[in-house]
Design an enzyme around this catalytic site. Sequence first.
Site, PDB file in Angstrom:
ATOM      1  N   GLU A 127     -24.425   9.152  31.438  1.00  0.00           N
ATOM      2  CA  GLU A 127     -24.138   7.843  30.734  1.00  0.00           C
ATOM      3  C   GLU A 127     -23.936   8.066  29.486  1.00  0.00           C
ATOM      4  O   GLU A 127     -23.033   7.102  28.886  1.00  0.00           O
ATOM      5  CB  GLU A 127     -25.755   7.173  30.724  1.00  0.00           C
ATOM      6  N   ARG A 145     -24.296   0.147  34.582  1.00  0.00           N
ATOM      7  CA  ARG A 145     -24.210   0.872  33.474  1.00  0.00           C
ATOM      8  C   ARG A 145     -22.520   0.833  32.997  1.00  0.00           C
ATOM      9  O   ARG A 145     -22.233   1.881  32.294  1.00  0.00           O
ATOM     10  CB  ARG A 145     -24.686   2.231  33.373  1.00  0.00           C
ATOM     11  N   SER A 196     -31.709   7.921  28.501  1.00  0.00           N
ATOM     12  CA  SER A 196     -31.239   8.485  30.033  1.00  0.00           C
ATOM     13  C   SER A 196     -29.932   9.251  29.502  1.00  0.00           C
ATOM     14  O   SER A 196     -29.007   8.377  29.069  1.00  0.00           O
ATOM     15  CB  SER A 196     -31.433   7.398  30.884  1.00  0.00           C
TER      16      SER A 196
END
Length: 326
Positions: A319, A198, A249
């Site tokens: 994130e 990510r 998320s």
Amino acid sequence: MTLSQDRSPTIATKIQQSVDASNNTNRDFEPPTDCPIRSAVSLKGLTTWKVGGLAEWYLEPRNLAALQIGLAWAHQRDLPITLIGAGSNLLISDRGLAGLVICTRHLRHVDPKFDPETRSMTADAGKMLASLAWQAARRGWVGMEWAAGIPGTVGGAVVMNAGAHGHSTQEILVSTEVLNTDGSIEILTNQDLNYSYRTSNLQGGSRLVLSAKFQLPAIENPEAVKERTFRDLEQRHGKQPYDRPSCGSVFRNPKPQYAAALIEELGLKGYRIGDAEVSTLHANFIINRQDATASQIRELIYYVQSRVKQAYSIELEPEVKMLGQF
């Protein structure tokens, strides 16, 4: 991605000062007539969480020329520049953002190209990743089924290494075209981006993704690929709260653990601060029930982090990127 630091915690005050100045005597801050820069624009509707304050200055370029003019205008005035795409994975302060906010969701720089011989495709940074995934599926191209439920743009996927179902952007990206702060255009390969889970080296940097080229590994019967794409999308929708605003998320998975499992084990599903709530459907989602503020969401993120740290000695890493003064 923020190209320079926010200048002041009193963003709302500065916005009003800038608006007043541009309407009166400070001619230096008047936007160029050949570039649609606006002042005091609400950012709430431009993020998937539906929160956030005003942009001091705002530009939604539809071509490279407008983008370059806007960047030059901001640099000449020493304004910070913030780039947003579809507004997913972003938490923008209730106080807003100083400087120039550039939204690339309508930026059109290249014509979409699909090469059936190499199964490669090129798309603008503002192209929605899910739309591109369905275009690949209709051609029978294998390798993007996982992307059908991701609510971000191609540019955001390249920068964040977006992924789902065990797959990610780095598996299929060949190269990306980026705009440097000096106005020059550069081609970066997959290897240049130093991808990991990510993230890439484009995060927090000064380069803007203009387009990306992908290559998929195989071709099959289009109906079979479309069926798998739909199945992945249905699975994602069945487990995640798409009926309320969220960023997707919130936390990266602290491998080999899963953030959602850790949060759920602590009984935090349904926990609220104001109208910000840990989803009862998926514990790694924080939803805006109706009138949540960015400050409430941020407070809930920190609360979940502290509970997980206290219970498991694990530091959950968000994130989501937080922009502005909180």
